[in-house]
Motif scaffolding. Sequence first.
Motif, PDB file in Angstrom:
ATOM      1  N   ILE A 314       0.809  -1.205   0.000  1.00 32.45           N
ATOM      2  CA  ILE A 314       0.000   0.000   0.000  1.00 32.45           C
ATOM      3  C   ILE A 314       0.852   1.270   0.000  1.00 32.45           C
ATOM      4  O   ILE A 314       0.528   2.245  -0.694  1.00 32.45           O
ATOM      5  N   ASP A 315       1.944   1.300   0.746  1.00 33.46           N
ATOM      6  CA  ASP A 315       2.789   2.496   0.775  1.00 33.46           C
ATOM      7  C   ASP A 315       3.361   2.807  -0.607  1.00 33.46           C
ATOM      8  O   ASP A 315       3.412   3.972  -1.022  1.00 33.46           O
ATOM      9  N   ILE A 316       3.793   1.774  -1.311  1.00 32.48           N
ATOM     10  CA  ILE A 316       4.320   1.967  -2.662  1.00 32.48           C
ATOM     11  C   ILE A 316       3.193   2.427  -3.590  1.00 32.48           C
ATOM     12  O   ILE A 316       3.395   3.297  -4.444  1.00 32.48           O
ATOM     13  N   ALA A 317       2.001   1.861  -3.390  1.00 27.70           N
ATOM     14  CA  ALA A 317       0.847   2.266  -4.203  1.00 27.70           C
ATOM     15  C   ALA A 317       0.554   3.751  -4.021  1.00 27.70           C
ATOM     16  O   ALA A 317       0.259   4.467  -4.992  1.00 27.70           O
ATOM     17  N   ILE A 318       0.626   4.230  -2.789  1.00 25.75           N
ATOM     18  CA  ILE A 318       0.365   5.647  -2.515  1.00 25.75           C
ATOM     19  C   ILE A 318       1.434   6.529  -3.172  1.00 25.75           C
ATOM     20  O   ILE A 318       1.139   7.608  -3.700  1.00 25.75           O
ATOM     21  N   THR A 319       2.671   6.067  -3.181  1.00 28.38           N
ATOM     22  CA  THR A 319       3.744   6.821  -3.850  1.00 28.38           C
ATOM     23  C   THR A 319       3.460   6.967  -5.338  1.00 28.38           C
ATOM     24  O   THR A 319       3.576   8.060  -5.916  1.00 28.38           O
ATOM     25  N   TRP A 320       3.054   5.879  -5.983  1.00 31.30           N
ATOM     26  CA  TRP A 320       2.745   5.921  -7.411  1.00 31.30           C
ATOM     27  C   TRP A 320       1.533   6.806  -7.696  1.00 31.30           C
ATOM     28  O   TRP A 320       1.536   7.601  -8.646  1.00 31.30           O
ATOM     29  N   ASN A 322       0.394   9.310  -6.018  1.00 30.74           N
ATOM     30  CA  ASN A 322       0.741  10.724  -5.837  1.00 30.74           C
ATOM     31  C   ASN A 322       1.434  11.276  -7.081  1.00 30.74           C
ATOM     32  O   ASN A 322       1.205  12.430  -7.466  1.00 30.74           O
ATOM     33  N   LYS A 323       2.261  10.461  -7.706  1.00 30.00           N
ATOM     34  CA  LYS A 323       2.925  10.895  -8.949  1.00 30.00           C
ATOM     35  C   LYS A 323       1.903  11.095 -10.063  1.00 30.00           C
ATOM     36  O   LYS A 323       2.001  12.046 -10.837  1.00 30.00           O
ATOM     37  N   SER A 324       0.932  10.198 -10.126  1.00 34.62           N
ATOM     38  CA  SER A 324      -0.131  10.344 -11.134  1.00 34.62           C
ATOM     39  C   SER A 324      -0.932  11.610 -10.884  1.00 34.62           C
ATOM     40  O   SER A 324      -1.263  12.352 -11.813  1.00 34.62           O
ATOM     41  N   LEU A 325      -1.231  11.888  -9.610  1.00 32.61           N
ATOM     42  CA  LEU A 325      -1.996  13.082  -9.246  1.00 32.61           C
ATOM     43  C   LEU A 325      -1.215  14.353  -9.581  1.00 32.61           C
ATOM     44  O   LEU A 325      -1.792  15.340 -10.072  1.00 32.61           O
ATOM     45  N   ASN A 326       0.089  14.339  -9.373  1.00 31.07           N
ATOM     46  CA  ASN A 326       0.923  15.505  -9.676  1.00 31.07           C
ATOM     47  C   ASN A 326       0.961  15.828 -11.169  1.00 31.07           C
ATOM     48  O   ASN A 326       1.267  16.970 -11.552  1.00 31.07           O
ATOM     49  N   LEU A 327       0.624  14.830 -11.982  1.00 32.80           N
ATOM     50  CA  LEU A 327       0.584  15.058 -13.430  1.00 32.80           C
ATOM     51  C   LEU A 327      -0.831  15.405 -13.913  1.00 32.80           C
ATOM     52  O   LEU A 327      -1.093  15.426 -15.111  1.00 32.80           O
ATOM     53  N   GLY A 328      -1.728  15.673 -12.969  1.00 33.52           N
ATOM     54  CA  GLY A 328      -3.043  16.170 -13.329  1.00 33.52           C
ATOM     55  C   GLY A 328      -4.116  15.131 -13.546  1.00 33.52           C
ATOM     56  O   GLY A 328      -5.184  15.444 -14.105  1.00 33.52           O
ATOM     57  N   ASN A 329      -3.878  13.897 -13.100  1.00 35.68           N
ATOM     58  CA  ASN A 329      -4.888  12.844 -13.262  1.00 35.68           C
ATOM     59  C   ASN A 329      -5.948  12.988 -12.165  1.00 35.68           C
ATOM     60  O   ASN A 329      -5.690  12.703 -10.993  1.00 35.68           O
ATOM     61  N   ASN A 330      -7.145  13.435 -12.548  1.00 35.58           N
ATOM     62  CA  ASN A 330      -8.214  13.671 -11.568  1.00 35.58           C
ATOM     63  C   ASN A 330      -8.695  12.385 -10.901  1.00 35.58           C
ATOM     64  O   ASN A 330      -9.130  12.396  -9.745  1.00 35.58           O
ATOM     65  N   LYS A 331      -8.637  11.261 -11.625  1.00 38.46           N
ATOM     66  CA  LYS A 331      -9.070   9.985 -11.029  1.00 38.46           C
ATOM     67  C   LYS A 331      -8.133   9.565  -9.895  1.00 38.46           C
ATOM     68  O   LYS A 331      -8.532   8.838  -8.992  1.00 38.46           O
ATOM     69  N   ALA A 332      -6.906  10.056  -9.942  1.00 35.54           N
ATOM     70  CA  ALA A 332      -5.920   9.670  -8.926  1.00 35.54           C
ATOM     71  C   ALA A 332      -6.288  10.215  -7.552  1.00 35.54           C
ATOM     72  O   ALA A 332      -5.949   9.611  -6.529  1.00 35.54           O
ATOM     73  N   LYS A 333      -6.969  11.350  -7.497  1.00 29.78           N
ATOM     74  CA  LYS A 333      -7.336  11.933  -6.207  1.00 29.78           C
ATOM     75  C   LYS A 333      -8.280  11.018  -5.438  1.00 29.78           C
ATOM     76  O   LYS A 333      -8.128  10.798  -4.233  1.00 29.78           O
ATOM     77  N   ILE A 334      -9.274  10.464  -6.146  1.00 33.78           N
ATOM     78  CA  ILE A 334     -10.222   9.542  -5.514  1.00 33.78           C
ATOM     79  C   ILE A 334      -9.518   8.266  -5.090  1.00 33.78           C
ATOM     80  O   ILE A 334      -9.718   7.765  -3.973  1.00 33.78           O
ATOM     81  N   ARG A 336      -6.398   7.855  -4.368  1.00 30.63           N
ATOM     82  CA  ARG A 336      -5.505   8.075  -3.234  1.00 30.63           C
ATOM     83  C   ARG A 336      -6.268   8.003  -1.905  1.00 30.63           C
ATOM     84  O   ARG A 336      -5.775   7.414  -0.934  1.00 30.63           O
ATOM     85  N   SER A 337      -7.469   8.566  -1.870  1.00 27.43           N
ATOM     86  CA  SER A 337      -8.287   8.494  -0.654  1.00 27.43           C
ATOM     87  C   SER A 337      -8.618   7.052  -0.306  1.00 27.43           C
ATOM     88  O   SER A 337      -8.603   6.654   0.867  1.00 27.43           O
ATOM     89  N   ILE A 338      -8.912   6.249  -1.338  1.00 26.45           N
ATOM     90  CA  ILE A 338      -9.211   4.832  -1.131  1.00 26.45           C
ATOM     91  C   ILE A 338      -7.996   4.104  -0.562  1.00 26.45           C
ATOM     92  O   ILE A 338      -8.102   3.313   0.385  1.00 26.45           O
ATOM     93  N   LEU A 339      -6.831   4.398  -1.115  1.00 22.63           N
ATOM     94  CA  LEU A 339      -5.604   3.747  -0.659  1.00 22.63           C
ATOM     95  C   LEU A 339      -5.259   4.147   0.775  1.00 22.63           C
ATOM     96  O   LEU A 339      -4.778   3.317   1.564  1.00 22.63           O
ATOM     97  N   GLU A 340      -5.509   5.395   1.130  1.00 24.64           N
ATOM     98  CA  GLU A 340      -5.231   5.837   2.493  1.00 24.64           C
ATOM     99  C   GLU A 340      -6.134   5.134   3.507  1.00 24.64           C
ATOM    100  O   GLU A 340      -5.703   4.787   4.611  1.00 24.64           O
ATOM    101  N   ARG A 341      -7.397   4.878   3.105  1.00 25.09           N
ATOM    102  CA  ARG A 341      -8.302   4.124   3.979  1.00 25.09           C
ATOM    103  C   ARG A 341      -7.858   2.676   4.100  1.00 25.09           C
ATOM    104  O   ARG A 341      -7.922   2.078   5.181  1.00 25.09           O
ATOM    105  N   ARG A 342      -7.382   2.119   2.998  1.00 27.32           N
ATOM    106  CA  ARG A 342      -6.888   0.737   3.030  1.00 27.32           C
ATOM    107  C   ARG A 342      -5.653   0.620   3.911  1.00 27.32           C
ATOM    108  O   ARG A 342      -5.459  -0.384   4.605  1.00 27.32           O
ATOM    109  N   LYS A 343      -4.818   1.652   3.905  1.00 25.60           N
ATOM    110  CA  LYS A 343      -3.627   1.628   4.754  1.00 25.60           C
ATOM    111  C   LYS A 343      -4.028   1.580   6.223  1.00 25.60           C
ATOM    112  O   LYS A 343      -3.447   0.824   7.018  1.00 25.60           O
TER     113      LYS A 343
END
Length: 355
Positions: A314-320, A322-334, A336-343
């Motif tokens: 999960i930690d590696i997933a969150i790192t990836w 975040n990189k997608s979100l930094n490039l403007g991927n709007n789906k990545a924001k949702i 990321r929230s899911i991954l944080e809950r899974r963590k």
Amino acid sequence: MKKLIFLSYILIISSCSISNIKFEAIKPAEINIPIDIETVAIVNRSTPKKNNVAENILDGLFSGEVPGVDKFSSNDCINSLKLKMTNSPRFNLISTVGIEFKGTGTSEMPKPLKWKKIENNFKNYDIDALIVLESFDSSSKVLDLGIKERKVKVDGNWKNVIEHVAALDIEVQSGWRIYDLKNKKIIDEQKFFDRKLFENSDKTIVRARKGLPEIGYAISQAAIFSGEQFYFRVSPHYITINREYYKNLKNIKGFKIKSDNSNNLFLKASNYISDNNWREAVKIWKQLINHKNKSVVSRVYFNLALASEANGKIDIAITWINKSLNLGNNKAKIYRSILERRKLDLIKLDKQIVN
């Protein structure tokens, strides 16, 4: 102690550039049971003692209950929990056929069992804890939910039809205790209220009511539901996770599919996922990390996040992600929230299952 495992993956293909994949994971229980408790037994104590039977029948008649329905339904509640517990990734369930204690036969919880009585009944069983359904009671009422409109086809033409809606509202009250046999203490003691609503519609309210399920069946279903809910409270359990990922590079502004081999590589990686071969899919996606189109790279990062989650990282997933979100991927924001809950779930799960 049972181990944390990841199960098989099921791919569901959808349209456009997005696909869905389902995989099984383990969700933590609502409460933490001491980690040294592994083997449990489940017994029913919700039926009345002999001197309370007549009183319970009279109470049932005055409240509109069918005599005996709670006794049978409490067994349904117990059996529902037992069935779920056989698939628990945490506990081993020991069969104790024939062992049953008597209680109040109502929604009122009896006093806790005496430890000597527990020892005498379970001296031939090697168990760490005893889960007891201490009380069980049900109530029901028929509701008039008004009218609704729906379309039906009559002689080839669609017409609006008004129907009356009736519902059978079932509530079951179940009281549970968990006895820690090693330390001689009660580690959980709660009463729960679970409801199920059964609806039926027809031309008249009388017909709608007649079409409702028989009361005994409805209470039985509510009791089964109640047993399942208690299982989720005390035991980690398998869940099916549904995730989206990018199967191709369609619908990227300014990117031509035939400009290079990138889209074909995405499609090839998608085929690997359908074969549950994440390793090869990841190899393909990583070839495109330095692609000149940032939207392509954002999809690569998104898919790498999914691959990491599917493998429990999960930690590696969150790192990836975040990189997608930094490039403007709007789906990545949702996501990321899911991954944080899974963590947070996995942190809690570490206290419930020893790897």
